[in-house]
Design a protein around this motif. Structure first.
Motif, PDB file in Angstrom:
ATOM      1  N   UNK A   1      -8.992  31.482  -0.880  1.00  0.00           N
ATOM      2  CA  UNK A   1      -7.883  30.813  -0.210  1.00  0.00           C
ATOM      3  C   UNK A   1      -8.183  29.319  -0.242  1.00  0.00           C
ATOM      4  N   UNK A   2      -7.225  28.526  -0.720  1.00  0.00           N
ATOM      5  CA  UNK A   2      -7.473  27.087  -0.868  1.00  0.00           C
ATOM      6  C   UNK A   2      -6.656  26.288   0.148  1.00  0.00           C
ATOM      7  N   UNK A   3      -7.344  25.381   0.870  1.00  0.00           N
ATOM      8  CA  UNK A   3      -6.681  24.535   1.872  1.00  0.00           C
ATOM      9  C   UNK A   3      -7.276  24.804   3.247  1.00  0.00           C
ATOM     10  N   UNK A   4      -6.971  23.911   4.200  1.00  0.00           N
ATOM     11  CA  UNK A   4      -7.443  24.146   5.573  1.00  0.00           C
ATOM     12  C   UNK A   4      -6.318  23.804   6.555  1.00  0.00           C
ATOM     13  N   UNK A   5      -5.064  24.033   6.095  1.00  0.00           N
ATOM     14  CA  UNK A   5      -3.905  23.914   6.984  1.00  0.00           C
ATOM     15  C   UNK A   5      -3.680  25.258   7.680  1.00  0.00           C
ATOM     16  N   UNK A   6      -2.565  25.382   8.359  1.00  0.00           N
ATOM     17  CA  UNK A   6      -2.307  26.599   9.131  1.00  0.00           C
ATOM     18  C   UNK A   6      -2.091  27.831   8.259  1.00  0.00           C
ATOM     19  N   UNK A   7      -1.455  27.652   7.087  1.00  0.00           N
ATOM     20  CA  UNK A   7      -1.269  28.812   6.200  1.00  0.00           C
ATOM     21  C   UNK A   7      -2.622  29.322   5.734  1.00  0.00           C
ATOM     22  N   UNK A   8      -3.479  28.410   5.301  1.00  0.00           N
ATOM     23  CA  UNK A   8      -4.783  28.808   4.760  1.00  0.00           C
ATOM     24  C   UNK A   8      -5.583  29.588   5.800  1.00  0.00           C
ATOM     25  N   UNK A   9      -5.596  29.089   7.027  1.00  0.00           N
ATOM     26  CA  UNK A   9      -6.409  29.753   8.056  1.00  0.00           C
ATOM     27  C   UNK A   9      -5.867  31.150   8.354  1.00  0.00           C
ATOM     28  N   UNK A  10      -4.542  31.257   8.536  1.00  0.00           N
ATOM     29  CA  UNK A  10      -3.959  32.571   8.842  1.00  0.00           C
ATOM     30  C   UNK A  10      -4.199  33.553   7.694  1.00  0.00           C
TER      31      UNK A  10
ATOM     32  N   UNK B   1     -11.545  19.922   8.960  1.00  0.00           N
ATOM     33  CA  UNK B   1     -10.416  19.876   9.896  1.00  0.00           C
ATOM     34  C   UNK B   1     -10.921  20.192  11.295  1.00  0.00           C
ATOM     35  N   UNK B   2     -10.258  19.597  12.274  1.00  0.00           N
ATOM     36  CA  UNK B   2     -10.530  19.963  13.668  1.00  0.00           C
ATOM     37  C   UNK B   2      -9.713  21.227  13.944  1.00  0.00           C
ATOM     38  N   UNK B   3     -10.365  22.304  14.264  1.00  0.00           N
ATOM     39  CA  UNK B   3      -9.591  23.542  14.490  1.00  0.00           C
ATOM     40  C   UNK B   3      -9.247  23.628  15.978  1.00  0.00           C
ATOM     41  N   UNK B   4      -7.933  23.633  16.238  1.00  0.00           N
ATOM     42  CA  UNK B   4      -7.476  23.699  17.640  1.00  0.00           C
ATOM     43  C   UNK B   4      -7.295  25.158  18.042  1.00  0.00           C
TER      44      UNK B   4
ATOM     45  N   UNK C   1      -9.526  13.227  15.710  1.00  0.00           N
ATOM     46  CA  UNK C   1      -8.888  14.508  16.046  1.00  0.00           C
ATOM     47  C   UNK C   1      -7.360  14.468  15.918  1.00  0.00           C
ATOM     48  N   UNK C   2      -6.762  13.280  16.095  1.00  0.00           N
ATOM     49  CA  UNK C   2      -5.302  13.184  15.946  1.00  0.00           C
ATOM     50  C   UNK C   2      -4.931  12.518  14.619  1.00  0.00           C
ATOM     51  N   UNK C   3      -5.886  12.469  13.692  1.00  0.00           N
ATOM     52  CA  UNK C   3      -5.668  11.806  12.410  1.00  0.00           C
ATOM     53  C   UNK C   3      -5.136  12.735  11.332  1.00  0.00           C
ATOM     54  N   UNK C   4      -4.896  13.997  11.686  1.00  0.00           N
ATOM     55  CA  UNK C   4      -4.351  14.953  10.711  1.00  0.00           C
ATOM     56  C   UNK C   4      -3.430  15.913  11.434  1.00  0.00           C
ATOM     57  N   UNK C   5      -2.495  16.496  10.685  1.00  0.00           N
ATOM     58  CA  UNK C   5      -1.632  17.525  11.264  1.00  0.00           C
ATOM     59  C   UNK C   5      -2.549  18.650  11.780  1.00  0.00           C
ATOM     60  N   UNK C   6      -2.334  19.104  13.012  1.00  0.00           N
ATOM     61  CA  UNK C   6      -3.302  20.041  13.598  1.00  0.00           C
ATOM     62  C   UNK C   6      -3.342  21.406  12.911  1.00  0.00           C
ATOM     63  N   UNK C   7      -4.545  21.897  12.728  1.00  0.00           N
ATOM     64  CA  UNK C   7      -4.741  23.273  12.268  1.00  0.00           C
ATOM     65  C   UNK C   7      -5.098  24.084  13.508  1.00  0.00           C
ATOM     66  N   UNK C   8      -4.262  25.086  13.783  1.00  0.00           N
ATOM     67  CA  UNK C   8      -4.404  25.841  15.028  1.00  0.00           C
ATOM     68  C   UNK C   8      -4.821  27.272  14.699  1.00  0.00           C
ATOM     69  N   UNK C   9      -5.956  27.693  15.194  1.00  0.00           N
ATOM     70  CA  UNK C   9      -6.358  29.081  14.949  1.00  0.00           C
ATOM     71  C   UNK C   9      -7.413  29.512  15.950  1.00  0.00           C
TER      72      UNK C   9
END
Ligand SMILES: NC(=O)C1=CN([C@@H]2O[C@H](COP(=O)(O)OP(=O)(O)OC[C@H]3O[C@@H](n4cnc5c(N)ncnc54)[C@H](OP(=O)(O)O)[C@@H]3O)[C@@H](O)[C@H]2O)C=CC1
Length: 442
Positions: free
Chosen positions: A181-190, A210-213, A266-274
């Motif tokens: 799985x490539x990336x560390x946005x919300x799709x990648x994590x899920x 990424x900061x994981x929220x 921590x607020x320098x990227x769109x949040x990755x939530x998982x």
């Protein structure tokens, strides 16, 4: 007053319809699919939903609900796409405008014409084309439906299966396979989390940390803290500091779980939530890798020189901002291949007044209440309660916004639409108030 055209009946389109309806402004809404809901309609037959079977929103119910129709309190803090689509159905039913949505009707072209814009539509069942001129057109076709693959493509060739996250629905296809799985946005994590439950191995590769929220902090949805009365008026640096401290206290560093430490704030990227990712990493069910360096037949070579055999690559590399019905040579403000858009208050192209883009934003929070606020702003303009400033003023505002983005966010095609959830609502409201004060009310 002239009739308004609304393109799309997803979350932003229905927000526009509701506001226009409430102001007594006539409208026609065109939707390619057979249902409302856009991205939140799983398996939407408009072909544009990126929702997977297990998708739950990553902002809380209170953060995403429309002000004009709050979500029922029996819904969980983080509803599923099924519940969200049902809520949207109820929203449209409650406000009573379903009959004004032309389903299975695709907008094929919007062109500048005397008196406004010539909107051409195609009936998906009969193929019949219709063209009507509207003075005002609200574009709400979403920006998470056109897959963006790595650019430039990785060198080498791959013998296995390659797919984009947009096409991912359920994890069974990964059973017993080696999945990257490539990336560390919300799709990648899920997707990595789901894959790790059935695959032989799951690799998660990323080009930056990424900061994981978490979804919950101290027993409450995390966004209740980030939008609390205290956070509301705190300066950005204080918000970042306190959020960082809370995360450190609650779950330590991301490197404690094997992820690279992010070099941005921590607020320098769109949040990755998982909530699940860190647990799956702790269980050893996901292996973290740096970015792909090259494809290598039956496997992949990573930036650290390591090589792994891989059966499937899932590119969770984001989406293109795209308007298939707009001529890119005419509508240059929204036609950059790098997702750059040049819109006054993120809504109006100074060269094309009367054309409004709704929901073409990415907040640290949900789009729905912001689309609702944008719709009120647009309705003021359409009805003559408000008026756009002169073009140089609009251009200056766009430049200031883009400079702020550059200062605040990591340089990436995913950070061209970011807005501050609370600050942006205040900004729109402030301008609407100046319209009233300056006696532009008709
Ligand atoms: N539950 C929910 O509510 C969900 C919401 N979403 C939302 O949908 C939207 C899209 O999310 P998502 O699909 O994750 O896409 P994003 O654009 O958010 O993330 C793309 C990721 O791919 C990386 N990337 C892009 N190109 C390359 C490349 N060439 N090589 C390596 N890495 C690359 C990006 O890195 P970089 O940062 O360096 O550019 C980033 O990590 C977001 O708004 C997200 O919040 C998505 C899934 C679930």
């Amino acid at each position: 007053m002239d009739r308004v055209c609304v393109i799309g009946a997803g979350s932003s389109g229905i927000a526009a319809c509701q506001v226009l309806g409430a102001r007594g402004i006539e409208f026609d809404c065109y939707e390619t699919g057979s249902e409302i809901g856009g991205n939140w309609r799983y398996l939407n037959d408009n072909g544009m939903s990126s929702a997977y079977r297990s998708l739950h929103i990553n902002t809380s119910r209170q953060m995403m609900e429309f002000k004009s129709f709050p979500m029922p309190s029996h819904l969980p803090a983080y509803p599923s796409h099924f519940q969200i689509a049902e809520y949207f159905d109820d929203f449209v039913k409650h406000h009573g405008f379903r009959d004004r949505i032309r389903f299975r009707t695709e907008v094929t072209s919007v062109a500048v014409a005397p008196g406004g814009y010539l909107v051409t539509t195609r009936d998906r069942d009969t193929g019949a084309e219709t063209a009507l001129t509207y003075r005002s057109v609200i574009v709400a076709n979403g920006h998470h439906w056109s897959p963006r693959m790595p650019e430039p493509a990785f060198p080498g060739s791959f013998d296995g299966e390659e797919m984009h996250a947009h096409f991912y629905k359920t994890p069974e296809r990964f059973a017993g396979k080696k999945v990257l799985v490539l990336g560390i946005g919300n799709s990648a994590c899920d997707i990595a989390v789901e894959s790790s439950r059935v695959s032989a191995r799951t690799f998660l590769a990323m080009r930056r940390g990424a900061h994981i929220m978490p979804k919950y902090l101290f027993g409450m949805p995390t966004d209740h803290l980030t939008t609390s009365p205290l956070a509301r008026f705190a300066p950005g640096w204080l918000q970042a500091l306190s959020l960082g401290l809370m995360l450190r206290l609650a779950r330590g560093k991301v490197s404690d779980y094997g992820l690279p430490e992010p070099s941005h704030g921590i607020l320098g990227a769109h949040p990755t939530v998982s909530d699940d990712l860190l647990t799956r990493l702790g269980h050893g069910d996901i292996t973290v890798k740096p970015n792909v360096e090259r494809l290598d037949g039956s496997g992949v070579v990573f930036a650290d020189g390591s090589r792994e055999d891989v059966d499937v690559i899932v590119y969770c590399t984001g989406y293109r901002v795209e308007f298939p019905f707009l001529d890119p040579t005419e509508f240059t403000a929204v036609s950059s291949p790098d997702n750059e858009v040049s819109l006054y208050r993120r809504v109006v192209d100074p060269a094309h007044p009367g054309l409004y883009f709704l929901g073409l934003i990415q907040p640290l929070g949900a789009i729905m209440p912001l689309a609702e606020a944008q719709a009120e702003w647009v309705a003021d303009l359409v009805s003559g309660r408000g008026a756009l400033p002169p073009v140089p003023e609009m251009k200056a505002e766009i430049t200031t916004y883009r400079e702020r983005l550059r200062r605040k966010y990591v340089k990436s095609k995913r950070h061209t639409l970011e807005v501050d959830f609370l600050g942006y609502q205040r900004e729109l409201l402030r301008e609407r108030r100046t319209w009233v004060r300056s006696d532009r009310v008709v």
